[in-house]
Write a protein that holds these residues in place. Structure first.
Motif, PDB file in Angstrom:
ATOM      1  N   PRO A   1       0.467  -1.309   0.079  1.00 31.19           N
ATOM      2  CA  PRO A   1       0.088  -0.056   0.231  1.00 31.19           C
ATOM      3  C   PRO A   1       0.383   1.491  -0.076  1.00 31.19           C
ATOM      4  N   PRO A   2       0.174   2.570  -0.546  1.00 25.12           N
ATOM      5  CA  PRO A   2       1.172   3.461  -0.485  1.00 25.12           C
ATOM      6  C   PRO A   2       1.916   3.953   0.441  1.00 25.12           C
ATOM      7  N   GLU A   3       1.203   3.787   2.008  1.00 25.87           N
ATOM      8  CA  GLU A   3       1.201   4.303   2.890  1.00 25.87           C
ATOM      9  C   GLU A   3       2.622   3.651   3.457  1.00 25.87           C
ATOM     10  N   ARG A  29       5.011   1.728   1.637  1.00 23.00           N
ATOM     11  CA  ARG A  29       6.047   2.047   0.705  1.00 23.00           C
ATOM     12  C   ARG A  29       6.818   3.660   0.984  1.00 23.00           C
ATOM     13  N   GLU A  30       5.483   4.250   1.097  1.00 25.14           N
ATOM     14  CA  GLU A  30       6.472   5.889   1.705  1.00 25.14           C
ATOM     15  C   GLU A  30       6.640   5.183   3.201  1.00 25.14           C
ATOM     16  N   ALA A  31       6.728   4.552   4.216  1.00 30.82           N
ATOM     17  CA  ALA A  31       7.112   4.748   5.440  1.00 30.82           C
ATOM     18  C   ALA A  31       8.405   4.112   4.897  1.00 30.82           C
ATOM     19  N   ALA A  32       8.469   3.020   4.091  1.00 31.09           N
ATOM     20  CA  ALA A  32       9.823   2.193   4.457  1.00 31.09           C
ATOM     21  C   ALA A  32      11.177   3.643   3.514  1.00 31.09           C
ATOM     22  N   LEU A  33       9.787   4.460   2.453  1.00 27.57           N
ATOM     23  CA  LEU A  33      11.395   5.039   1.869  1.00 27.57           C
ATOM     24  C   LEU A  33      11.541   5.963   2.953  1.00 27.57           C
ATOM     25  N   GLU A  62      13.990  14.555  -3.001  1.00 23.84           N
ATOM     26  CA  GLU A  62      12.662  15.182  -3.281  1.00 23.84           C
ATOM     27  C   GLU A  62      11.640  14.489  -3.948  1.00 23.84           C
ATOM     28  N   GLU A  63      11.386  13.644  -4.407  1.00 26.54           N
ATOM     29  CA  GLU A  63      10.678  13.337  -5.728  1.00 26.54           C
ATOM     30  C   GLU A  63       9.160  12.860  -4.594  1.00 26.54           C
ATOM     31  N   ALA A  64       9.708  12.498  -3.643  1.00 27.29           N
ATOM     32  CA  ALA A  64       8.355  11.912  -2.197  1.00 27.29           C
ATOM     33  C   ALA A  64       8.168  13.257  -1.644  1.00 27.29           C
ATOM     34  N   GLY A  65       9.045  14.349  -1.043  1.00 26.46           N
ATOM     35  CA  GLY A  65       8.265  15.251  -0.714  1.00 26.46           C
ATOM     36  C   GLY A  65       8.401  15.399   0.218  1.00 26.46           C
ATOM     37  N   LEU A  66       9.915  15.206   0.507  1.00 20.85           N
ATOM     38  CA  LEU A  66      10.039  14.827   1.876  1.00 20.85           C
ATOM     39  C   LEU A  66      11.258  15.737   2.403  1.00 20.85           C
ATOM     40  N   ASP A  67      10.885  17.169   1.818  1.00 21.46           N
ATOM     41  CA  ASP A  67      12.022  19.075   1.641  1.00 21.46           C
ATOM     42  C   ASP A  67      12.679  18.473   2.928  1.00 21.46           C
ATOM     43  N   VAL A  68      12.294  18.260   3.954  1.00 25.20           N
ATOM     44  CA  VAL A  68      13.230  18.372   5.123  1.00 25.20           C
ATOM     45  C   VAL A  68      14.552  17.445   4.962  1.00 25.20           C
ATOM     46  N   ILE A  69      14.253  16.242   4.891  1.00 24.90           N
ATOM     47  CA  ILE A  69      15.349  15.166   4.404  1.00 24.90           C
ATOM     48  C   ILE A  69      15.965  16.091   3.140  1.00 24.90           C
ATOM     49  N   ALA A  70      15.200  16.182   2.537  1.00 23.67           N
ATOM     50  CA  ALA A  70      15.714  17.003   1.224  1.00 23.67           C
ATOM     51  C   ALA A  70      16.619  17.931   1.168  1.00 23.67           C
ATOM     52  N   TRP A  71      17.019  18.509   2.177  1.00 26.29           N
ATOM     53  CA  TRP A  71      17.758  19.962   2.145  1.00 26.29           C
ATOM     54  C   TRP A  71      18.656  19.673   3.573  1.00 26.29           C
TER      55      TRP A  71
END
Length: 162
Positions: A26-28, A30-34, A98-107
């Motif tokens: 499920p999307p949730e 996949r998102e949690a694993a990422l 960045e692609e996942a919208g996890l901007d805090v981790i992305a910076w």
């Protein structure tokens, strides 16, 4: 190039695995694993930075969830070997954040790696990660993070053009 202690997927197998994950998870999930793997990379990069450039200030990172432990290093050489082995994955992790919208981790990931980049000068990766981080910092409206990434870009450009 693969090494004896490293694994690589063939491109077709990687695409198949990604398709299967999309269909079976499920999307949730996949998102949690990422998020877990990206936080692991972030905290492990921070641990490596402690050995590679110990005088560099640390940024405040989101705590890891229970059961998730970053790699630890016995010395400078071990931290450096980890960084060299993971360089491509660190750039990929920044892009994935960045692609996942996890901007805090992305910076935060390029900000943590800046001190290693300053020493080792992997200019292509340094510039790419810093640009991603700058965009992410701007999206979350974090002016201190934005300044950190602008400084990093300035250093990269200065050091790449002697």
């Amino acid at each position: 190039m693969a090494r004896p202690d490293r694994y690589e997927f063939h491109d077709l197998l990687r695409a198949y695995a990604a398709d299967q994950a999309r269909y079976e998870e499920p999307p949730e999930g996949r998102e949690a694993a990422l998020r877990r793997v990206l936080l692991w990379y972030l905290h492990t990069a921070d641990a490596a930075q402690t050995w590679i450039n110990p005088q560099e200030a640390h940024i405040l990172l989101e705590p890891l969830s229970e059961g998730l432990t970053p790699a630890s290093f016995a010395d400078y050489d071990e931290a450096m070997r980890w960084y060299e082995a993971e360089r491509g994955n660190l750039l990929a992790a920044t892009r994935a954040a960045e692609e996942a919208g996890l901007d805090v981790i992305a910076w935060q990931l390029p900000a943590v790696l800046r001190s290693m980049h300053m020493i080792l000068n992997p200019f292509e990766e340094w510039l790419a990660m810093s640009r991603i981080g700058l965009g992410a910092a701007r999206r979350v409206g974090d002016r201190m993070a934005e300044a950190e990434l602008l400084e990093s870009l300035g250093m990269a450009y200065t050091q790449s053009h002697p």
